[in-house]
Design a protein around this motif. Structure first.
Motif, mmCIF file in Angstrom:
data_model
loop_
_atom_site.group_PDB
_atom_site.id
_atom_site.type_symbol
_atom_site.label_atom_id
_atom_site.label_comp_id
_atom_site.label_asym_id
_atom_site.label_seq_id
_atom_site.Cartn_x
_atom_site.Cartn_y
_atom_site.Cartn_z
ATOM 1 N N SER A 199 -24.375 -3.346 -30.893
ATOM 2 C CA SER A 199 -23.697 -4.604 -30.595
ATOM 3 C C SER A 199 -23.872 -5.572 -31.759
ATOM 4 C CB SER A 199 -24.267 -5.198 -29.302
ATOM 5 O OG SER A 199 -23.642 -6.425 -29.004
ATOM 6 N N MET A 200 -22.781 -6.107 -32.247
ATOM 7 C CA MET A 200 -22.803 -7.028 -33.386
ATOM 8 C C MET A 200 -21.940 -8.244 -33.081
ATOM 9 S SD MET A 200 -22.491 -4.443 -36.668
ATOM 10 C CE MET A 200 -21.088 -3.568 -35.989
ATOM 11 N N HIS A 201 -22.219 -9.321 -33.785
ATOM 12 C CA HIS A 201 -21.397 -10.517 -33.649
ATOM 13 C C HIS A 201 -20.014 -10.246 -34.236
ATOM 14 C CE1 HIS A 201 -20.083 -14.743 -34.203
ATOM 15 N NE2 HIS A 201 -20.871 -14.965 -33.155
ATOM 16 N N SER A 202 -19.001 -10.889 -33.693
ATOM 17 C CA SER A 202 -17.628 -10.659 -34.155
ATOM 18 C C SER A 202 -17.465 -10.952 -35.635
ATOM 19 C CB SER A 202 -16.648 -11.515 -33.344
ATOM 20 O OG SER A 202 -16.637 -11.115 -32.003
ATOM 21 N N SER A 203 -18.153 -11.974 -36.129
ATOM 22 C CA SER A 203 -18.032 -12.311 -37.543
ATOM 23 C C SER A 203 -18.576 -11.188 -38.426
ATOM 24 C CB SER A 203 -18.778 -13.614 -37.835
ATOM 25 O OG SER A 203 -20.151 -13.484 -37.494
ATOM 26 N N VAL A 204 -19.641 -10.512 -37.979
ATOM 27 C CA VAL A 204 -20.190 -9.388 -38.740
ATOM 28 C C VAL A 204 -19.201 -8.218 -38.738
ATOM 29 C CG1 VAL A 204 -22.098 -7.739 -38.912
ATOM 30 C CG2 VAL A 204 -22.544 -10.103 -38.224
ATOM 31 N N GLU A 205 -18.596 -7.950 -37.580
ATOM 32 C CA GLU A 205 -17.614 -6.877 -37.494
ATOM 33 C C GLU A 205 -16.415 -7.152 -38.389
ATOM 34 O OE1 GLU A 205 -18.510 -5.432 -32.894
ATOM 35 O OE2 GLU A 205 -16.776 -6.703 -33.333
ATOM 36 N N ILE A 206 -15.961 -8.390 -38.409
ATOM 37 C CA ILE A 206 -14.830 -8.755 -39.278
ATOM 38 C C ILE A 206 -15.217 -8.606 -40.741
ATOM 39 C CG2 ILE A 206 -13.354 -10.676 -39.982
ATOM 40 C CD1 ILE A 206 -13.470 -11.633 -37.062
ATOM 41 N N LEU A 207 -16.459 -8.950 -41.071
ATOM 42 C CA LEU A 207 -16.931 -8.798 -42.454
ATOM 43 C C LEU A 207 -16.957 -7.332 -42.856
ATOM 44 C CD1 LEU A 207 -17.996 -10.441 -44.860
ATOM 45 C CD2 LEU A 207 -20.312 -10.064 -43.976
ATOM 46 N N ILE A 208 -17.371 -6.466 -41.924
ATOM 47 C CA ILE A 208 -17.384 -5.022 -42.215
ATOM 48 C C ILE A 208 -15.966 -4.506 -42.431
ATOM 49 C CG2 ILE A 208 -17.909 -2.755 -41.254
ATOM 50 C CD1 ILE A 208 -20.287 -4.027 -39.823
#
Length: 609
Positions: A199-208
Motif C-alpha cells: 500500500s502506497m500513497h497516491s502521490s508515490v504511485e504517480i511518481l513511479i
C-alpha cells in the motif's frame, strides 16, 4: 478366482521432480557467486578500453567513459548485478524481484553475455580479428561467460516427466526425450506468483508511473537515434532480452497494476511523454521517423477494431488509408488536383474520413455476410481494386481524377489558425521543424483515435464485437444483429484510417498508388498493418501501438542488410509467434487461450494410458 498379471515391460511411474540447474556440476553457492562477480566485472570493464583504434564505430578506446555498445553492456551488467543481489536477499533489493530472482537473473545474464559477445565479435570482424581487442574487451567476454554459466547452474524444480517407452521407435523416443528436455528448459525460467504491491500513497504511485514513462521515453529515443548498424543490432539484443528479464522479475506485472489503477492518468502521461520526444532531438531527422510511426500506429489501432475486437480478417485495410489521403489531397489546393479546391484543414479531414467511411459501408454492406477466409479474399480484392482504379483514372484509361501513376503532387503544407506546419518554430528555446509540427498534429489525432477505441470497446457495441469474435453463431442466437454490428466496426475502422490518411498526404507532399500495396518492404501496407495488430496484441489498446512502432522502426534500421532484410525480419516474426503467440501486450483472455496447455497436467504416453 481371477488374477491380474503384472507386465514387467510397463513403463515406470513419472520420475520425481528434483531441484538442479541446467548445468549440474557447479555447486549452488559458487554458481550464485559467479553470477554476481561476472555482473560486477562486466560493469567495471565498461570503463576500460576495448580496442586500440577508433576505427570501430563508437570509439571504444577511452578509459572511464563508456561509449557506443559499452553503454548497452553496462545496462545488462547492472541488471545482472542487481538481480543477483536480490537473489541473495540483500536488504533494499528484494523489491526488484517480486516474482522471484533466479529466472530474471538467468535472462539478465543471457542478455549480458549476448551483447558482450556480439560486441567482441563485431570488433573482431570489423578490425580483422580478436588481436585488436584491448584487455577490457577480453575481460568483458570472460566475465559475461562466467556470469551466464553461474546463472544456468542455479537450481530449479524440474518437472515430472514420463520415461521413454521402450516399445516406441527410435524417432519417437528421440521426440519424447526432446520434449522432456524442452519442458525442463522452460521450467528453468518459471517464476512464482507476483507479490502484490504494498500500500502506497497516491502521490508515490504517480511518481513511479512518471518514472516508468520517463524510462520508456529514454529507451525509445535511444533506439530511434542509433547512428550505426552495430549499435542498432545491439539495441535489439539488449532491449529484447532485457525486457524479458524485467518481465520475469515481476516488475512489469506490478507496473501494469499501477497503470491500471491510474489508467486515465497513465494515458495522459504517455501522451505527455510522447509530446516531449521532439524536444529531445537536435534536428528534424528522427522526428521524421516519429511522425511516420504515429501515422502507422494510428492506422493499426483502427484496424484493431476490425480484427482485434470484431474478429474480421481485413487484408485490404491500407486502401482506406489511401482513400482518405487521396480525398484530402484533391481538396487541399494541390496544383495537380483537377478540382482546384482548397478547403481548410478541418473540412479536408472531414472529407478524408467521410470518404473512407462511405467506402467502408459500400464494401462492407454486400460482403460482411461472409466469414473467415472468404471475407479476407474479398477485402484483399478491394485493396487491389482501389490501387488499380487510381492508376487508371489518369485521363487516358479513365476520367482525369488522380493523375494515374504520377499521383497528386505538391500538396501544400497545412496552415491552421496562422500556424504554418511547413516552417520552423521556436518553442521554449527549442527549434521545432516541419516534421515535429506534424508529429504534434498526429499526436492529437491519435488521442482522438485512442478515445474512440476505449469508449467503443467498453460500450455495449464493443461487447457485441467481442461476442461476434468469440462465437458468431452463439452471438446471433443470443439476439445480436451480427450484420449491423460488423458493419459498424468496418465503417468505424475505415473512417479512422481515413483520418490518418489526411495528415499523411500533407506530410509526404505526394500520394501515389504505390504507397498502398498489400505487401512490400516498407510500411504501411496491409500485411504490415495486420502484423502490427497480431504481434502487438489483438484487442488491446497499447499492443498495436507498440507493434506498429517496432514494425516501422526495425525495417527502417535494417536497410543495410539489403536483400536479406525481409528474411531476417520474417525469422524474427516466426520466433515471436512461436514463443509468444498472444502478442507482446496481450489481454488476459488471449493469454489463457494460447497457453491453455501450460495450465493442464501432462498427458500420459500411449503405453502409460
Amino acid at each position: 478366482m481371477t488374477t491380474i498379471s503384472e507386465n514387467s515391460t510397463a513403463p515406470a511411474a513419472p520420475e520425481p521432480a528434483v531441484a538442479t540447474g541446467l548445468i549440474g556440476f557447479v555447486p549452488v553457492g559458487i554458481a550464485r557467486a559467479l553470477t554476481l562477480g561476472g555482473g560486477i566485472l562486466s560493469v567495471a570493464s565498461c570503463f576500460t578500453a576495448w580496442t586500440w583504434t577508433p576505427r570501430f564505430p563508437g570509439d571504444l578506446t577511452f578509459y572511464g567513459s563508456p561509449g557506443g555498445l559499452q553503454m548497452q553492456v553496462l545496462v545488462t551488467g547492472l541488471l545482472t548485478t542487481l538481480f543477483a543481489l536480490s537473489s541473495y536477499g540483500v536488504k533494499g533489493t528484494r523489491w526488484l524481484t517480486p516474482a522471484g530472482g533466479d529466472a530474471a537473473l538467468k535472462l539478465a545474464a543471457l542478455a549480458n553475455f549476448a551483447i558482450a559477445w556480439f560486441t567482441v565479435g563485431a570488433i573482431s570482424v570489423t578490425l580483422g580479428g580478436p588481436v585488436n581487442l584491448e584487455p577490457g574487451g577480453a575481460i568483458v567476454a570472460l566475465a559475461s561467460l562466467l556470469a551466464l554459466l553461474g546463472a544456468l547452474a542455479l537450481p530449479f524444480e524440474r518437472p515430472k516427466v514420463l520415461p521413454v517407452d521402450p516399445e516406441d521407435t527410435g524417432w519417437d523416443q528421440f521426440k519424447h526425450r526432446a520434449g522432456n528436455g524442452w519442458d525442463s528448459f522452460k521450467a528453468a525460467f518459471a517464476t512464482a506468483p507476483v507479490r502484490r504491491l504494498p500500500s502506497m500513497h497516491s502521490s508515490v504511485e504517480i511518481l513511479i508511473i512518471t518514472g516508468i514513462l520517463a524510462v520508456a521515453l529514454g529507451v525509445f529515443t535511444y533506439g530511434i537515434g542509433t547512428e550505426y548498424d552495430e549499435l542498432f543490432l545491439g539495441f535489439l539484443i539488449t532491449a529484447g532480452l532485457g525486457f524479458a528479464a524485467v518481465n520475469k522479475s515481476g516488475l512489469m506485472q506490478q507496473a501494469a497494476q499501477l497503470t491500471k489503477k491510474h489508467q486515465n492518468l497513465s494515458i495522459a502521461g504517455a501522451f505527455t511523454a510522447a509530446a516531449l520526444f521532439p524536444f529531445t532531438q537536435t534536428d528534424d531527422q528522427y522526428a521524421t521517423l516519429g511522425v511516420y510511426i504515429l501515422i502507422f500506429a494510428t492506422v493499426a489501432l483502427g484496424l484493431n477494431i476490425v480484427v482485434g475486437l470484431a474478429g474480421l480478417l481485413d487484408l485490404g485495410y491500407v486502401a482506406f488509408l489511401g482513400v482518405g489521403a487521396y480525398a484530402a489531397a484533391l481538396v487541399s489546393g494541390a496544383p495537380t488536383s483537377p478540382f482546384g479546391v482548397h478547403l481548410p484543414f478541418w473540412a479536408a479531414i472531414l472529407v478524408g474520413a467521410g470518404a473512407s467511411l462511405v467506402f467502408g459501408v459500400l464494401i462492407g454492406a454486400p460482403t460482411l455476410r461472409l466469414r473467415g477466409d472468404y471475407l479476407a479474399i474479398v477485402t484483399l480484392g478491394f485493396g487491389e481494386i482501389f490501387r488499380i482504379a487510381v492508376m487508371n483514372t489518369d485521363g487516358t484509361s479513365g476520367p482525369d481524377i488522380t493523375n494515374g501513376s504520377n499521383g497528386i503532387a505538391s500538396i501544400p503544407n497545412l496552415n491552421i489558425l496562422g500556424f504554418d506546419f511547413g516552417a520552423e518554430h521556436v518553442i521554449a528555446g527549442f527549434t521545432i521543424g516541419r516534421f515535429a509540427n506534424y508529429f504534434f498534429l498526429m499526436l492529437l489525432i491519435m488521442a482522438v483515435v485512442v478515445l474512440v477505441f476505449r469508449r467503443s470497446g467498453n460500450s455495449r457495441i464493443g461487447r457485441a464485437w467481442v461476442a461476434i469474435r468469440e462465437d458468431e453463431t452463439a452471438a446471433l442466437a443470443m439476439g445480436i444483429n451480427g450484420f449491423r454490428v460488423k458493419l459498424i466496426a468496418f465503417a468505424l475502422g475505415a473512417s479512422l484510417a481515413g483520418l490518418a490518411g489526411t495528415v499523411q498526404a500533407h506530410v509526404t507532399y505526394t500520394v501515389t498508388p504505390e504507397q498502398y500495396l498489400f505487401a512490400g518492404p516498407i510500411p504501411p501496407n496491409s500485411a504490415f498493418l495486420l502484423a502490427a495488430v497480431v504481434l502487438g496484441g489483438m484487442g488491446t489498446m497499447s499492443g498495436p501501438l507498440v507493434g506498429a512502432s517496432l514494425l516501422f522502426l526495425i525495417p527502417n534500421k535494417l536497410q543495410f542488410m539489403g536483400e536479406y532484410q525481409l528474411l531476417a525480419f520474417g525469422v524474427a516474426l516466426i520466433l515471436l509467434m512461436r514463443f509468444r503467440p498472444e502478442g507482446m501486450i496481450a489481454n488476459r483472455r488471449n493469454q489463457l487461450e494460447f497457453h491453455e496447455k501450460d495450465e493442464t497436467p501432462a498427458t500420459l504416453a500411449k503405453a502409460g494410458a
